[in-house]
Scaffold this motif. Structure first.
Motif, PDB file in Angstrom:
ATOM      1  N   SER A  90       4.276  35.616  10.345  1.00  0.00           N
ATOM      2  CA  SER A  90       3.316  34.721   9.572  1.00  0.00           C
ATOM      3  C   SER A  90       2.735  33.658  10.438  1.00  0.00           C
ATOM      4  CB  SER A  90       3.787  34.044   8.343  1.00  0.00           C
ATOM      5  OG  SER A  90       5.113  33.483   8.763  1.00  0.00           O
TER       6      SER A  90
ATOM      7  N   ASP B  34       0.113  35.396  12.378  1.00  0.00           N
ATOM      8  CA  ASP B  34      -0.811  35.625  11.386  1.00  0.00           C
ATOM      9  C   ASP B  34      -1.861  34.578  10.916  1.00  0.00           C
ATOM     10  OD1 ASP B  34      -2.110  35.995   8.936  1.00  0.00           O
ATOM     11  OD2 ASP B  34      -0.867  37.717   8.535  1.00  0.00           O
TER      12      ASP B  34
ATOM     13  N   GLY C 246      -3.083  33.279   8.353  1.00  0.00           N
ATOM     14  CA  GLY C 246      -4.088  33.349   7.401  1.00  0.00           C
ATOM     15  C   GLY C 246      -5.420  34.299   8.073  1.00  0.00           C
ATOM     16  N   ARG C 247      -5.268  35.080   9.221  1.00  0.00           N
ATOM     17  CA  ARG C 247      -6.322  35.747   9.849  1.00  0.00           C
ATOM     18  C   ARG C 247      -6.987  36.541   8.610  1.00  0.00           C
ATOM     19  NH1 ARG C 247      -5.211  40.870  11.741  1.00  0.00           N
ATOM     20  NH2 ARG C 247      -2.854  41.446  11.244  1.00  0.00           N
ATOM     21  N   ASN C 248      -8.249  36.640   9.016  1.00  0.00           N
ATOM     22  CA  ASN C 248      -9.049  37.732   8.164  1.00  0.00           C
ATOM     23  C   ASN C 248      -8.961  39.176   8.763  1.00  0.00           C
ATOM     24  OD1 ASN C 248     -11.223  39.024   6.886  1.00  0.00           O
ATOM     25  ND2 ASN C 248     -12.512  37.135   6.896  1.00  0.00           N
TER      26      ASN C 248
ATOM     27  N   ARG D  93     -12.418  33.585  12.795  1.00  0.00           N
ATOM     28  CA  ARG D  93     -11.800  33.974  11.670  1.00  0.00           C
ATOM     29  C   ARG D  93     -10.492  34.841  11.697  1.00  0.00           C
ATOM     30  NH1 ARG D  93     -16.522  32.408   8.034  1.00  0.00           N
ATOM     31  NH2 ARG D  93     -17.099  30.733   9.387  1.00  0.00           N
TER      32      ARG D  93
ATOM     33  N   GLY E 296      -7.267  33.383  12.855  1.00  0.00           N
ATOM     34  CA  GLY E 296      -6.533  32.597  11.897  1.00  0.00           C
ATOM     35  C   GLY E 296      -6.527  31.063  12.297  1.00  0.00           C
ATOM     36  N   THR E 297      -5.538  30.313  11.581  1.00  0.00           N
ATOM     37  CA  THR E 297      -5.794  28.815  11.689  1.00  0.00           C
ATOM     38  C   THR E 297      -4.298  28.543  12.255  1.00  0.00           C
ATOM     39  OG1 THR E 297      -5.024  28.673   9.712  1.00  0.00           O
ATOM     40  CG2 THR E 297      -7.383  28.402  10.234  1.00  0.00           C
TER      41      THR E 297
ATOM     42  N   SER F 193       2.291  38.529   8.256  1.00  0.00           N
ATOM     43  CA  SER F 193       3.279  37.547   7.561  1.00  0.00           C
ATOM     44  C   SER F 193       4.370  38.571   6.922  1.00  0.00           C
ATOM     45  CB  SER F 193       2.398  37.179   6.415  1.00  0.00           C
ATOM     46  OG  SER F 193       3.125  36.184   5.563  1.00  0.00           O
TER      47      SER F 193
ATOM     48  N   ASN G  97     -10.952  27.009   3.194  1.00  0.00           N
ATOM     49  CA  ASN G  97     -10.204  27.516   1.970  1.00  0.00           C
ATOM     50  C   ASN G  97     -10.361  26.309   1.027  1.00  0.00           C
ATOM     51  OD1 ASN G  97      -8.464  28.135  -0.167  1.00  0.00           O
ATOM     52  ND2 ASN G  97      -6.952  28.996   1.400  1.00  0.00           N
TER      53      ASN G  97
ATOM     54  N   ARG H 163      -7.397  24.439  -0.947  1.00  0.00           N
ATOM     55  CA  ARG H 163      -6.576  23.380  -0.093  1.00  0.00           C
ATOM     56  C   ARG H 163      -7.518  22.410   0.225  1.00  0.00           C
ATOM     57  NH1 ARG H 163      -1.866  26.408   2.950  1.00  0.00           N
ATOM     58  NH2 ARG H 163      -2.057  28.595   2.268  1.00  0.00           N
TER      59      ARG H 163
ATOM     60  N   ARG I  39      -5.829  25.591   6.941  1.00  0.00           N
ATOM     61  CA  ARG I  39      -6.414  26.452   6.123  1.00  0.00           C
ATOM     62  C   ARG I  39      -7.820  25.559   5.640  1.00  0.00           C
ATOM     63  NH1 ARG I  39      -2.524  30.558   5.171  1.00  0.00           N
ATOM     64  NH2 ARG I  39      -1.392  30.458   7.233  1.00  0.00           N
TER      65      ARG I  39
END
Lengths: 258, 258
Positions: free
Chosen positions: A55, A58, A60-62, A73, A76-77, A104, B62, B65, B73
């Motif tokens: 994670s 990862d 939050g990758r699209n 995107r 991720g961030t 994740s 996002n 958030r 995010r």
């Protein structure tokens, strides 16, 4: 080895300079002026760089954009984004291609199961792996379902790396140390010293496979001297924005020195 | 003004140093040693920084958030993220709080409609606005529905800023220049010189309101001397990862000089 290589040259430069001064020479001999050959960078032009992990990678990758190298995107961030942003803007003409395949919750066995698709098929020139925190954590959180130990972690991690260097000869490896910070809701004293053994295995893997090693645990501990740990990772595992940026800078430092 | 302020001091230091040398003094007078008073940074400790704009600022943030300052995010994958990542890791103990309220497709009128909620209520100490490309673009793309002109852009932008400085006295402003790059599918020659007038208005607003100005158009044009424009923004509008990073570095440069 680098030391042995470099010392004779430094010695040579010193003597040449001394001779030049002794003769009150106005021009410096061409040999003394010549710079040492520029070292080939760890990440070469046209390189494909794959970031693998759990994670933390990862972030939050699209997944819909997973096939588009460098898509923000898709990255991720997290630290993968920060690394790519920095290197792509610093080296816009080097045709670097970044992919993030962090997932994740994943541990070494999941990496192994999907390795053909998520690594071999991508044919990375540089592979960065950060795996291990779930390999320990899930023994605590899902003890009944997950029977992993530090021994299986080592065995499976080594097998994965052996397969990687066999199938992708010439690949350059970075092993990122899994870390756990004693703050937030997930990490407590019961993690230690067992978790430290997982960290030690990741270092051992780096040594065995000639990989660069990115020491995230000590980096965060150093950063916590001035700033509380939970600023860098509120739950002790998942980095905050600044935590991810710190990781990216450490990664880049190791790569630049490599 | 800065020049006038600084010149006498430089002159003073010169004379003092000369006097000291003349007297073969071994100690330097305390006055000569004293450094000029450290300038208060544009972004002070404990500052709340709000980034406002359209899709370029939004960058897939996002919204769930949206109330969590600094959440990666929430910040999206654009220049807002890069700026926050850099400043938060550089200044971990300064309690900086970043919010992103960029909204894809928005123009000045939408900012105005939601300004109470999306700006005033957040009480930013520093407000960065990047708006204008849709104010022009939508006259082309949705000409029948959207009746905006460069005159309404200027009028509405000015009204928004007047309201902002009235309701948030002491606020520090950054106006980011809207840009359009002649590459990709959206931007063509028909945009110019009309679009340039929108850029000029943003600069005018910066001057009128004593805001820092971030010149993104010239920045991208300079970057394109070595690297094709579509590397920085494939469609001419939305920055790539490296494009967003370049914007963040420019923003930080302006802030550091401010």
């Amino acid at each position: 080895m680098n030391q042995n290589k470099h010392n004779p040259r430094r010695q040579f430069l010193k003597s040449t300079a001394a001779a030049a001064i002794g003769a009150a020479a106005l021009t410096i001999p061409a040999q003394a002026k010549a710079k040492p050959a520029k070292k080939e960078p760890f990440i070469r032009k046209n390189a494909t760089i794959l970031l693998q992990g759990d994670s933390i990678t990862d972030a939050g990758r699209n997944r819909k954009r997973g096939d588009i190298a460098n898509d923000p995107r898709h990255l991720g961030t997290g630290y993968a984004f920060n690394i790519a942003a920095r290197l792509l803007s610093d080296r816009p003409n080097d045709n670097l291609k970044f992919f993030n395949r962090g997932n994740s919750g994943w541990k070494v066995p999941q990496l192994a199961d999907s390795w053909d698709r998520n690594c071999i098929a991508i044919k990375p020139d540089v592979l960065s792996i950060m795996i291990g925190v779930n390999d320990y954590w899930h023994t605590v959180a899902f003890g009944r379902k997950f029977k992993g130990t530090v021994k299986t972690y080592e065995r499976d991690y080594r097998a994965l790396l052996k397969r990687t260097v066999k199938e992708l000869p010439g690949i350059k490896l970075l092993i990122c140390e899994p870390y756990a910070l004693r703050c937030g809701k997930h990490v407590n004293d019961s993690w230690f010293p067992t978790f430290d053994q997982y960290r030690a295995v990741s270092k051992k893997m780096a040594d065995e496979f000639g990989a660069l090693f990115v020491p995230f645990q000590s980096m965060f501990e150093k950063a916590s001297k001035d700033t509380p740990l939970d600023f860098w990772a509120r739950d002790g595992i998942h980095p905050s924005g600044p935590g991810a940026q710190l990781m990216a800078l450490e990664w880049l430092k190791v790569v630049n020195a490599g």
